[in-house]
Design a protein around this motif. Structure first.
Motif, PDB file in Angstrom:
ATOM      1  N   GLN A  87      12.468  -4.888   2.775  1.00  0.00           N
ATOM      2  CA  GLN A  87      12.630  -3.600   2.086  1.00  0.00           C
ATOM      3  C   GLN A  87      12.635  -3.816   0.571  1.00  0.00           C
ATOM      4  OE1 GLN A  87      12.795  -0.440   3.370  1.00  0.00           O
ATOM      5  NE2 GLN A  87      12.923   0.356   1.297  1.00  0.00           N
ATOM      6  N   ARG A  95       4.064   2.607   4.250  1.00  0.00           N
ATOM      7  CA  ARG A  95       3.816   3.341   5.491  1.00  0.00           C
ATOM      8  C   ARG A  95       4.666   2.854   6.654  1.00  0.00           C
ATOM      9  NH1 ARG A  95       2.465   7.889   3.665  1.00  0.00           N
ATOM     10  NH2 ARG A  95       0.431   7.990   2.686  1.00  0.00           N
ATOM     11  N   ASP A  96       5.021   1.562   6.636  1.00  0.00           N
ATOM     12  CA  ASP A  96       5.819   1.027   7.739  1.00  0.00           C
ATOM     13  C   ASP A  96       6.391  -0.315   7.316  1.00  0.00           C
ATOM     14  OD1 ASP A  96       6.879   0.963  10.386  1.00  0.00           O
ATOM     15  OD2 ASP A  96       5.254  -0.370  11.012  1.00  0.00           O
ATOM     16  N   ILE A  97       7.564  -0.613   7.832  1.00  0.00           N
ATOM     17  CA  ILE A  97       8.143  -1.946   7.671  1.00  0.00           C
ATOM     18  C   ILE A  97       8.545  -2.405   9.064  1.00  0.00           C
ATOM     19  CG2 ILE A  97       9.944  -3.362   6.627  1.00  0.00           C
ATOM     20  CD1 ILE A  97      10.069  -1.382   4.313  1.00  0.00           C
ATOM     21  N   SER A  98       7.826  -3.398   9.568  1.00  0.00           N
ATOM     22  CA  SER A  98       8.136  -3.948  10.885  1.00  0.00           C
ATOM     23  C   SER A  98       9.146  -5.078  10.715  1.00  0.00           C
ATOM     24  CB  SER A  98       6.854  -4.454  11.556  1.00  0.00           C
ATOM     25  OG  SER A  98       6.384  -5.619  10.916  1.00  0.00           O
ATOM     26  N   GLU A  99       9.334  -5.838  11.745  1.00  0.00           N
ATOM     27  CA  GLU A  99      10.278  -6.957  11.695  1.00  0.00           C
ATOM     28  C   GLU A  99       9.897  -7.984  10.631  1.00  0.00           C
ATOM     29  OE1 GLU A  99      11.366 -10.565  14.665  1.00  0.00           O
ATOM     30  OE2 GLU A  99      11.473  -8.543  15.539  1.00  0.00           O
ATOM     31  N   ASP A 100       8.567  -8.152  10.401  1.00  0.00           N
ATOM     32  CA  ASP A 100       8.135  -9.197   9.476  1.00  0.00           C
ATOM     33  C   ASP A 100       7.116  -8.756   8.425  1.00  0.00           C
ATOM     34  OD1 ASP A 100       5.935  -8.832  11.111  1.00  0.00           O
ATOM     35  OD2 ASP A 100       5.744 -10.921  11.694  1.00  0.00           O
ATOM     36  N   THR A 101       6.706  -7.490   8.444  1.00  0.00           N
ATOM     37  CA  THR A 101       5.607  -7.060   7.583  1.00  0.00           C
ATOM     38  C   THR A 101       5.847  -5.684   6.972  1.00  0.00           C
ATOM     39  OG1 THR A 101       4.109  -8.259   9.066  1.00  0.00           O
ATOM     40  CG2 THR A 101       3.094  -6.743   7.492  1.00  0.00           C
ATOM     41  N   TYR A 148       3.759  -2.614   5.482  1.00  0.00           N
ATOM     42  CA  TYR A 148       2.421  -2.032   5.445  1.00  0.00           C
ATOM     43  C   TYR A 148       2.431  -0.903   4.419  1.00  0.00           C
ATOM     44  CZ  TYR A 148       1.618  -4.598   9.740  1.00  0.00           C
ATOM     45  OH  TYR A 148       1.493  -5.597  10.675  1.00  0.00           O
ATOM     46  N   ALA A 160      -0.793  -5.401   3.241  1.00  0.00           N
ATOM     47  CA  ALA A 160       0.396  -5.891   3.935  1.00  0.00           C
ATOM     48  C   ALA A 160       1.089  -6.924   3.055  1.00  0.00           C
ATOM     49  CB  ALA A 160       0.008  -6.512   5.279  1.00  0.00           C
ATOM     50  N   ARG A 200       4.358  -9.897   3.241  1.00  0.00           N
ATOM     51  CA  ARG A 200       5.336 -10.660   4.015  1.00  0.00           C
ATOM     52  C   ARG A 200       6.107 -11.555   3.065  1.00  0.00           C
ATOM     53  NH1 ARG A 200       2.029 -12.268   9.456  1.00  0.00           N
ATOM     54  NH2 ARG A 200       2.292 -10.238  10.447  1.00  0.00           N
TER      55      ARG A 200
END
Length: 156
Positions: free
Chosen positions: A56, A75-81, A83, A136, A138
Motif C-alpha cells: 500500500q 486498481r487493485d492490490i493483491s497479496e504481492d502486487t 496494479y 504492476a 512489487r
C-alpha cells in the motif's frame, strides 16, 4: 488554482513531448534514459519519496511521483502486487513504439526503486488501440517472472 493546474499540465505535456522525441530514436537511448532518471531524482527529492514497508505504501509513493492521482489510479492490490493505470496522455499513444515507451518508463522504474519496489508495464498506450497503460509494482526482491511485460529490452 486553475492557472496553476493549467501550467502544470502544459509543463508535463512539454516534458513528455521532449522525452518522447528522445525515446523514439534508438541512437538517443542514453540521453532518454538519463533525462528520465534526472527527472525521477528531482521528483524523489522534492516529493520526499522514501523506502516503503508495505505494498500500500509503495503504491502511494509511486503515485506521488505524478501531479494527480486521478491520472494514475491504483486498481487493485493483491497479496504481492499493486496494479495501476497511467491515463496521462502520452505522445507515443497509438504509435506501436513500445521500445520508446520502455525508455520513458525509466522514470517510473526509478520512483518505484527508491520506494523499495519494482515496476513493470503490462500494456502501453503506445500499443495500437490502447488509451492508457496498465502497470504492476512489487516489493524489491520479489519474483516478477509471472508478469508479462509489454516490452523486454533483453529480448531484442
Amino acid at each position: 488554482m486553475k492557472l496553476k493546474n493549467a501550467l502544470i499540465k502544459s509543463f508535463l505535456q512539454m516534458v513528455l513531448g521532449v522525452s518522447a522525441g528522445l525515446a523514439t530514436k534508438q541512437a538517443f537511448e542514453g540521453a532518454s534514459l538519463g533525462l528520465m532518471r534526472g527527472l525521477a531524482k528531482v521528483t524523489i527529492r522534492t516529493k520526499k519519496i522514501k523506502k516503503t514497508a508495505t505494498l500500500q505504501d509503495l503504491a502511494v509513493a509511486w503515485q506521488r511521483g505524478f501531479p494527480s492521482n486521478k491520472q494514475v489510479p491504483i486498481r487493485d492490490i493483491s497479496e504481492d502486487t499493486v496494479y495501476a493505470e497511467i491515463h496521462t496522455p502520452c505522445p507515443l499513444r497509438g504509435t506501436g513504439n513500445v521500445a520508446a515507451c520502455y525508455r520513458m518508463m525509466e522514470y517510473d522504474r526509478q520512483i518505484a526503486k527508491r520506494a523499495g519496489g519494482q515496476f513493470i508495464v503490462l500494456s502501453s498506450q503506445a500499443q495500437i488501440g490502447h488509451t492508457f497503460c496498465r502497470v504492476a509494482l512489487r516489493k524489491e526482491g520479489m519474483a516478477m517472472d509471472d508478469l508479462v511485460p509489454v516490452y523486454d529490452p533483453t529480448m531484442i
